[in-house]
Write a protein that holds these residues in place. Structure first.
Motif, PDB file in Angstrom:
ATOM      1  N   ILE A 145       0.881  -1.174   0.000  1.00  0.00           N
ATOM      2  CA  ILE A 145       0.000   0.000   0.000  1.00  0.00           C
ATOM      3  C   ILE A 145       0.912   1.216   0.000  1.00  0.00           C
ATOM      4  O   ILE A 145       1.674   1.434   0.955  1.00  0.00           O
ATOM      5  CB  ILE A 145      -0.923  -0.025   1.232  1.00  0.00           C
ATOM      6  N   LEU A 146       0.874   1.973  -1.091  1.00  0.00           N
ATOM      7  CA  LEU A 146       1.822   3.074  -1.282  1.00  0.00           C
ATOM      8  C   LEU A 146       1.202   4.398  -0.842  1.00  0.00           C
ATOM      9  O   LEU A 146       0.136   4.779  -1.335  1.00  0.00           O
ATOM     10  CB  LEU A 146       2.243   3.154  -2.754  1.00  0.00           C
ATOM     11  N   VAL A 147       1.865   5.089   0.102  1.00  0.00           N
ATOM     12  CA  VAL A 147       1.379   6.394   0.584  1.00  0.00           C
ATOM     13  C   VAL A 147       2.483   7.428   0.311  1.00  0.00           C
ATOM     14  O   VAL A 147       3.488   7.464   1.030  1.00  0.00           O
ATOM     15  CB  VAL A 147       1.081   6.347   2.103  1.00  0.00           C
ATOM     16  N   PRO A 148       2.327   8.237  -0.748  1.00  0.00           N
ATOM     17  CA  PRO A 148       3.380   9.233  -1.015  1.00  0.00           C
ATOM     18  C   PRO A 148       3.459  10.249   0.139  1.00  0.00           C
ATOM     19  O   PRO A 148       2.431  10.822   0.526  1.00  0.00           O
ATOM     20  CB  PRO A 148       2.914   9.911  -2.310  1.00  0.00           C
ATOM     21  N   PRO A 149       4.660  10.469   0.724  1.00  0.00           N
ATOM     22  CA  PRO A 149       4.777  11.383   1.877  1.00  0.00           C
ATOM     23  C   PRO A 149       4.250  12.792   1.603  1.00  0.00           C
ATOM     24  O   PRO A 149       3.740  13.447   2.512  1.00  0.00           O
ATOM     25  CB  PRO A 149       6.283  11.413   2.153  1.00  0.00           C
ATOM     26  N   LEU A 150       4.327  13.248   0.336  1.00  0.00           N
ATOM     27  CA  LEU A 150       3.846  14.604   0.008  1.00  0.00           C
ATOM     28  C   LEU A 150       2.365  14.771   0.304  1.00  0.00           C
ATOM     29  O   LEU A 150       1.906  15.865   0.628  1.00  0.00           O
ATOM     30  CB  LEU A 150       4.107  14.915  -1.464  1.00  0.00           C
ATOM     31  N   GLU A 151       1.606  13.650   0.186  1.00  0.00           N
ATOM     32  CA  GLU A 151       0.153  13.734   0.410  1.00  0.00           C
ATOM     33  C   GLU A 151      -0.172  14.060   1.874  1.00  0.00           C
ATOM     34  O   GLU A 151      -1.267  14.503   2.197  1.00  0.00           O
ATOM     35  CB  GLU A 151      -0.529  12.408   0.026  1.00  0.00           C
ATOM     36  N   LEU A 152       0.790  13.827   2.790  1.00  0.00           N
ATOM     37  CA  LEU A 152       0.537  14.108   4.210  1.00  0.00           C
ATOM     38  C   LEU A 152       0.432  15.608   4.482  1.00  0.00           C
ATOM     39  O   LEU A 152      -0.096  16.013   5.513  1.00  0.00           O
ATOM     40  CB  LEU A 152       1.635  13.505   5.098  1.00  0.00           C
ATOM     41  N   GLU A 153       0.948  16.419   3.533  1.00  0.00           N
ATOM     42  CA  GLU A 153       0.861  17.875   3.730  1.00  0.00           C
ATOM     43  C   GLU A 153      -0.595  18.327   3.753  1.00  0.00           C
ATOM     44  O   GLU A 153      -0.955  19.260   4.469  1.00  0.00           O
ATOM     45  CB  GLU A 153       1.641  18.608   2.627  1.00  0.00           C
ATOM     46  N   SER A 154      -1.449  17.647   2.957  1.00  0.00           N
ATOM     47  CA  SER A 154      -2.864  18.042   2.951  1.00  0.00           C
ATOM     48  C   SER A 154      -3.723  17.128   3.826  1.00  0.00           C
ATOM     49  O   SER A 154      -4.855  17.459   4.122  1.00  0.00           O
ATOM     50  CB  SER A 154      -3.408  18.082   1.518  1.00  0.00           C
ATOM     51  N   ASN A 155      -3.176  15.975   4.238  1.00  0.00           N
ATOM     52  CA  ASN A 155      -3.940  15.079   5.123  1.00  0.00           C
ATOM     53  C   ASN A 155      -2.960  14.351   6.049  1.00  0.00           C
ATOM     54  O   ASN A 155      -2.431  13.289   5.693  1.00  0.00           O
ATOM     55  CB  ASN A 155      -4.751  14.078   4.280  1.00  0.00           C
ATOM     56  N   VAL A 156      -2.740  14.933   7.223  1.00  0.00           N
ATOM     57  CA  VAL A 156      -1.686  14.428   8.125  1.00  0.00           C
ATOM     58  C   VAL A 156      -1.945  12.992   8.553  1.00  0.00           C
ATOM     59  O   VAL A 156      -1.020  12.204   8.720  1.00  0.00           O
ATOM     60  CB  VAL A 156      -1.584  15.323   9.394  1.00  0.00           C
ATOM     61  N   SER A 157      -3.228  12.624   8.718  1.00  0.00           N
ATOM     62  CA  SER A 157      -3.520  11.297   9.272  1.00  0.00           C
ATOM     63  C   SER A 157      -3.602  10.209   8.205  1.00  0.00           C
ATOM     64  O   SER A 157      -3.950   9.065   8.505  1.00  0.00           O
ATOM     65  CB  SER A 157      -4.829  11.344  10.060  1.00  0.00           C
TER      66      SER A 157
END
Length: 1327
Positions: free
Chosen positions: A974-986
């Protein structure tokens, strides 16, 4: 610490036998060992230094100078003052005197109060004082009740809160309390909740059990109120009932009520507050008997007579102002003219005018009042001081009082002031008046003056010098000791031995007229109020205890007392004593009027590195320029250095009117010191001089030459230390199918056998699936990419292809497309559209250095690479062929390329190191599959497993987990790009919970984002159903020392969501081998050890207990991977080390990279990074040098095979270490100390520049705090690391560059500093 070689033959024999055993068992190394034994015999001391890791950096103790002056005089015995005269009409108590005057001389004036214009607003007569005090006493005892019980009973303490402008009400309150047998505690009026020292006053009131405060109507109205209308409770204060004592609130006493006017007893009469050097406030108790005896002694010493007029400029609530203006004056029915401080500020001549108009016989002033009146006297021609018979200078013991006295006499002698009238006195809160100069008519000897060598005084020795010299202190006498008192001078430190005649000591007094105790503090009381001076032979000089005065001085000719300083102002620097007041006087002498605002200078010492350091703080005039301030500062430094022969550690300038003030003018020193230490002083200029001041640093380490690798091994054997080596699980025995040698083959095999098995799931910022890829989908996309490379790109086998994609499935598909076509892929992070200027050059450099023949990317990025904005950053004409893979033809690939040998290049892995070096490493097909196999075994990865990855996919282990492992092991990622955490921390944690993931990977920057961003939201996440109890292992992918504080706070924070405390661990990889350690799912938990940071600087590992001084916690970097062997080698000799040494981590494994790939073919420079051999011991194995320092430790835990587990601890990168003072420092340790120094330091980075340590701190607060940090940073680095900071740079948040792995790029920062590109808030160059 030195160690003796055992002298007993038995011990020596034992040692030799160990070494000979080693020699016999060492095959082929006989000569080496034999030679080492011969060298050993002459180098035994060195061997012992090698084997015992007790390296302690000892702070140098200042050795006494053999030429320093020493006292030579005879011992001075106890001096006795004149006896107290017996007066028959003397009242038995002060209240008896008040009763007598109040009833027999009721019309006689007692006290005249003035307004700020100098007009007399009220004269209190003795009759009024008596009647109003009676009313108050009656009201306090009979009219104040709580729950039908009297509020007060005799002996209770009551606070007196009166402004300096209202002496009348204060006097009524004071005597009213005495008549009611209550104990008055006079304090200052609190104006705000943050008054300087107010909290300590509150502590005093609380410890005295005060519940009632007396005040005036006007004062009560001015106090800050709560919303209820009541006076607020000040910080640190007990809850008080405020009682206004104006006439209308007082009850007329009942006819049958009479106060008890008793004879003076040992009961407490009043409590006077005193603030110590450290800022704590104590209450000094004065008994009725002492109060009476003191009035008696003052009356005799000053020759007071009935109905004399006295002008009092001092604070009437305490010390000399109280003793003369409120107590002794009533004893003698004198008339006091009280001059308020507010009037003195408006009209400094007011006291002289009142002396003249009231024909006052005595005036009580401070040197400051004389100084101020000198500045204003030109306007007044008609004043006369001929009525004065005594001008009592209350602070005559201060070093600068003599110049005020001399200058005042010089000007006012022509206006009737006689020289003998000036009477300096010395006093202390504990001993009350200690000595006072008598006018000649009262039988006083002629005044004395002493010119003393400042250097000798710093050693506590009196030597007369000449006034022509600058480095002398001129002091005047403070007269003779008080009538009825005995006095002696004792040594300042240790047992109170009597001093010699030419020795400075503390003055001690034995008399019935001193304070009795510190209220409620028995221990300190015993030391101060009960000193028993002893002779050199140790015999007590008296059976009566003496009271310490806190005054430093000596007895001169004619038994005159000279005071040269106070214990409170004493600063002991390198064994020499300096007085704060003397240093202030020197600083004031440097053009004070031009620069220092109203002469406001504070000097105090702060303890740094086991010694006092002098700090000087001055208020600068509002019109002073920066150039003026630095000129003045350098001149002050020179003046103090030449006159006192001592360095100033820190010189700070603050804006005018910002230093905390004492209640009646002057600077509140302890509060200023407190603000300095807390970083709340807010200077506008600061100059630190640690290089000149700090002389007690440990000596720089001298490295031992000629200790060869053989001696090292022998030394470790002698000490019983094992050689530091360890290995992961042996993989040579495991059977493996040949088809799994090439990842391209694996993907094809999976596409055939399990075509629909999902391999990848990419999530977007909303947490929904953005794209997926099954085995067959990935295979087909890879085929299309391979066809495009051959047909559109016309690439040949072995050509290099740069893959510039955002994190996603496209990146993975194009990687396998390259392998299918026989090309060598290089994954590259795409440039940031909003930040092309800094991100595009890195892309261009990787493309060029890797000799890429083609770039594969998306349409959007292709447009960006060829845009006008890109042209401004790089030369866009030199890009190789750029292909977009957004819509490729669905063509079938004729055949998938199969490499001729597993040693052929599979891909290149490029990354920028923290030292700013772009390094690409070559990964062969064999190494790639060995890496995947190792990770599969460690993490138990199978097709039925799911893992979540929140990492960047461009290099190192992050790339391997994204692009390689799922194909090899068949598990779903399950791939979670770290950049996406900027708009959704959780996003990441929610995904872990939603998919019930057991194994997850992240980076430190992701962990930090979650810790900071979700710190307060754990309850919200729980409500949303986020549950992390499924996680067995959460691994932080890193190429650095584990950040134990961050991992612990992450574990603690998300414990509430079910995260196991044992789940979080770290991995370790580097350029030569991307995965050396990884916790995995089995095996013992990661261990933490505490090492001595000082030993670490000497490359020694010494384990200590948690919480020990200088202890540093280090967490194991995960378990060593299967197939990996690790050894610790000496950085210079390349010999193996024992497990008590810090050395370079070397690694041997099938998945080591095969070398660096560089455009200039500089592999030779770094050849030994990949093919190093030990210089001794096992010289056959090829190792790769990681460039990281670490050590191995055998733990008590056992691994799966039942063997004891060896833990690897990474300490830091060798390239980043700082060589300072012959020792090795790790930047992170210094940075951790600095970040702890102040709450406003958000981040910190250190580096060296021309042997200077440069500390860059990011300020997360207002800019006025910037300069506070300079001293705090310098202090903490000195205290904890024994290093002097050369430059402190204060910058805005976000200036320190951090790479995608969350690591600081200190070399980039250094380059920015040297190129003057940091745009700092402030740069401080420490001298």
């Amino acid at each position: 610490m030195s160690f003796e070689v055992p002298s007993n033959p038995k011990g020596s024999q034992q040692m030799i036998s160990i070494i000979t055993k080693q020699r016999r068992s060492s095959d082929g190394c006989e000569e080496e060992v034999n030679g080492s034994w011969n060298s050993l015999k002459c180098n035994l001391p060195i061997l012992y230094r090698l084997t015992f890791p007790f390296y302690c950096a000892l702070v140098l103790v200042q050795q006494p100078d053999p030429n320093q002056p020493k006292p030579e005089g005879n011992q001075v015995n106890v001096l006795k003052g004149e006896p107290l005269g017996v007066v028959t009409s003397w009242p038995p108590s002060l209240l008896a005197a008040l009763q007598r005057w109040g009833t027999t001389q009721s019309k006689a004036p007692c006290l005249t109060a003035l307004d700020t214009a100098g007009k007399a607003i009220y004269t209190l007569t003795y009759g009024k004082l008596w009647s109003r005090s009676l009313k108050l006493a009656y009201t306090l005892l009979n009219k104040l009740t709580t729950k039908n019980e009297p509020l007060l009973k005799p002996g209770d303490r009551v606070a007196l809160v009166f402004p300096n402008s209202d002496p009348v009400m204060f006097m009524v309150a004071f005597y009213g309390c005495l008549l009611a047998e209550l104990i008055p505690v006079p304090i200052e009026v609190p104006l705000t909740r943050k008054d300087a020292g107010s909290q300590q006053i509150g502590f005093l009131l609380g410890s005295c059990g005060v519940t009632l405060a007396l005040t005036t109507d006007a004062c009560q109205k001015g106090l800050p109120k709560a919303q209820t209308g009541e006076v607020v409770t000040f910080k640190g204060w007990p809850r008080l009932i405020w009682f206004v004592i104006d006439g209308k609130h007082l009850a007329k006493p009942a006819k049958d009520w009479q106060p008890q006017v008793r004879d003076a007893s040992a009961e407490i009469a009043y409590i006077e507050y005193k603030t110590s050097k450290e800022g704590s406030t104590v209450g000094i108790t004065v008994s009725h008997a002492s109060m009476l005896a003191h009035c008696h002694a003052l009356t005799q010493a000053c020759g007071y007579s009935e109905a004399e007029t006295l002008t009092n400029v001092l604070d009437f609530k305490r010390e000399a102002g109280l003793w003369h203006g409120v107590l002794t004056s009533v004893m003698n029915r004198m008339h006091v003219i009280s001059i308020p401080y507010a009037l003195m500020k408006v009209n400094p001549l007011s006291w002289i005018q009142k002396v003249c108009s009231y024909k006052a016989r005595v005036a009580v002033v401070k040197s400051r009042d004389m100084h101020w009146s000198l500045l204003a006297q030109r306007d007044q021609r008609d004043v006369s001081l001929s009525s004065l018979r005594m001008l009592i200078v209350a602070d005559g013991a201060n070093p600068w009082s003599i110049s005020s006295c001399d200058a005042f006499l010089n000007v006012f002698q022509s206006r009737g002031l006689r020289p003998e009238v000036i009477c300096p006195c010395a006093s202390s809160s504990e001993a009350l008046t200690v000595a006072i100069r008598r006018p000649s008519e009262l039988g006083g000897p002629p005044p004395g003056k002493a010119v003393l060598s400042m250097n000798c005084l710093s050693f506590g020795v009196i030597r007369v010098d000449t006034e022509e010299k600058l480095s002398v202190l001129t002091v005047q006498d403070v007269g003779q000791i008080m009538p009825g008192a005995s006095m002696c001078v004792v040594k300042v430190d240790g047992t109170p031995y009597l001093c010699k005649a030419d020795e400075v000591g503390e003055i001690c007094v034995n008399s019935g007229a001193t304070g009795t105790a510190y209220f409620g503090l028995l221990g300190i009381t015993k030391n101060v109020f009960e000193a028993i001076p002893v002779t050199a032979a140790g015999m007590p000089v008296s059976d009566q205890p003496f009271t310490r005065t806190g005054l430093l001085g000596f007895v001169g000719p004619d038994y005159l007392v000279f005071v040269v300083g106070k214990l409170d102002g004493l600063m002991t620097v390198s064994g020499r004593r300096h007085n704060a007041d003397d240093v202030v006087a020197t600083a004031l002498a440097v053009e004070p009027m031009k620069f220092v605002y109203r002469g406001r200078i504070a000097v105090f010492s702060v303890p740094v590195l086991h010694d006092d350091r002098i700090v000087l703080v001055a208020e600068q005039r509002p019109d002073a320029s920066e150039e003026d301030s630095f000129q003045w500062m350098s001149r002050v430094l020179q003046a103090i250095d030449s006159i006192h022969q001592v360095g100033v550690y820190c010189l700070a300038l603050v804006p005018a009117n910002t230093l905390p003030k004492a209640p009646l003018g002057g600077i509140h020193i302890s509060e200023t010191k407190q603000r300095f230490l807390e970083g709340a002083l807010h200077p506008c200029n600061v100059l630190m001089c640690p290089h000149t001041c700090v002389t007690n640093l440990p000596k720089p380490r001298q490295k031992q030459p000629d200790v060869g690798p053989a001696s090292m091994i022998v030394g470790n054997l002698v000490a019983g230390k094992r050689i530091a080596q360890a290995s992961g699980r042996d993989v040579s025995q495991l059977e493996d199918n040949d088809q799994f040698l090439y990842l391209a083959d694996v993907l094809q095999w999976r596409a055939q056998t399990t075509p629909d098995h999902p391999l990848f799931l990419l999530l977007n910022s909303k947490g929904t699936v953005a794209s997926t890829a099954s085995c067959i989908q990935l295979h087909k996309r890879a085929e299309r990419v391979a066809v495009a490379l051959m047909e559109k790109g016309r690439l040949n086998v072995g050509d290099h292809v740069a893959l510039v994609y955002p994190p996603g499935v496209d990146l993975i598909a194009t990687f396998y497309g390259c392998l299918y076509a026989g090309c060598v892929p290089i994954t590259v992070r795409p440039p940031h559209p909003q930040n092309l200027a800094t991100t595009l050059p890195t892309v261009k450099m990787i493309v060029e250095v890797s000799k890429s023949a083609c770039i594969l990317t998306t349409q959007a990025i292709m447009k960006l690479l060829r845009s006008k904005e890109a042209a401004a950053a790089v030369d866009i004409k030199t890009w190789p062929t750029i292909l977009d893979t957004d819509d490729m033809p669905k063509k079938k690939l004729a055949s998938v390329f199969r490499p001729a040998s597993p040693d052929m290049l599979a891909y290149l892995d490029f990354s920028v190191s923290t030292t700013g070096i772009l390094a690409g490493v070559k990964m062969s097909h064999a190494a790639t599959s060995a890496l995947c196999r190792s990770i599969k075994l460690q993490c138990e990865l199978y097709p039925s497993r799911q893992i979540a990855i929140c990492l960047d996919p461009y290099c190192g282990l992050g790339f391997a987990l994204w692009c390689l492992c799922s194909i090899y092991s068949g598990h779903q990622s399950i791939l979670v790009p770290p950049l996406e955490l900027e708009s959704n921390v959780s996003l990441w944690l929610s995904a872990v919970s939603q998919y019930k993931v057991r194994v997850t990977f992240c980076s430190y920057s992701v962990m930090e984002i979650c810790t900071k961003g979700l710190g307060t939201q754990t309850d919200v996440l729980r409500m949303k159903g986020v549950n992390l109890s499924c996680v067995r292992t959460c691994m932080v992918v890193a190429e650095e020392r584990p950040r134990i504080t961050l991992t612990q706070s992450f574990s603690k924070l998300f414990k509430d969501l079910g995260l196991s405390a044992r789940a979080v661990s770290t991995t370790f990889g580097c350029r030569v081998n991307v995965a050396i350690c990884l916790q995995g799912t089995a095996g013992p938990d990661p261990t933490t050890v505490y090492v001595d940071m000082r030993a670490l600087r000497h490359d020694r590992v010494r384990l200590v207990e948690r919480g020990s001084p200088h202890s540093l916690p280090l967490m194991e970097s995960g378990k060593i991977l299967p197939g990996v062997k690790v050894i610790i080698a000496h950085t210079e000799t390349k010999g193996p080390l024992g497990d008590s040494h810090l050395g370079e981590i070397w690694v041997s494994s099938p998945h080591n990279a095969t070398g660096y790939y560089t455009v200039y073919g500089e592999e030779a420079l770094h050849a030994d990074h990949f093919t190093a051999r030990l210089s001794f011991g096992d010289t056959q194995t090829l190792w790769a040098r990681t460039g990281y320092l670490g050590f191995l430790r055998r733990t008590q835990l056992t691994d799966a095979s039942g063997e004891r587990h060896d833990a690897l601890y990474v300490v830091g990168s060798l390239d980043e270490t700082l060589e300072l003072r012959g020792m090795r420092y790790h930047p992170i340790d210094i940075e951790t100390s600095v970040i702890r120094a102040h709450k406003s330091i958000a981040e910190c980075a250190v580096f060296t520049w021309t042997n200077l340590l440069v500390v860059v701190v990011e300020l997360e607060g207002s800019e006025q705090e910037a300069l506070d940090l300079v001293a705090l940073v310098t202090n903490v680095v000195l205290e904890e690391h024994y290093l002097i900071v050369g430059v402190v740079v204060i910058v805005d948040p976000g200036v320190i560059p951090i790479n995608s792995r969350g690591e600081k790029q200190r070399m980039h920062l250094r380059d920015g500093f040297l190129a003057d590109q940091l745009d700092p808030i402030y740069v401080a160059y420490n001298m």
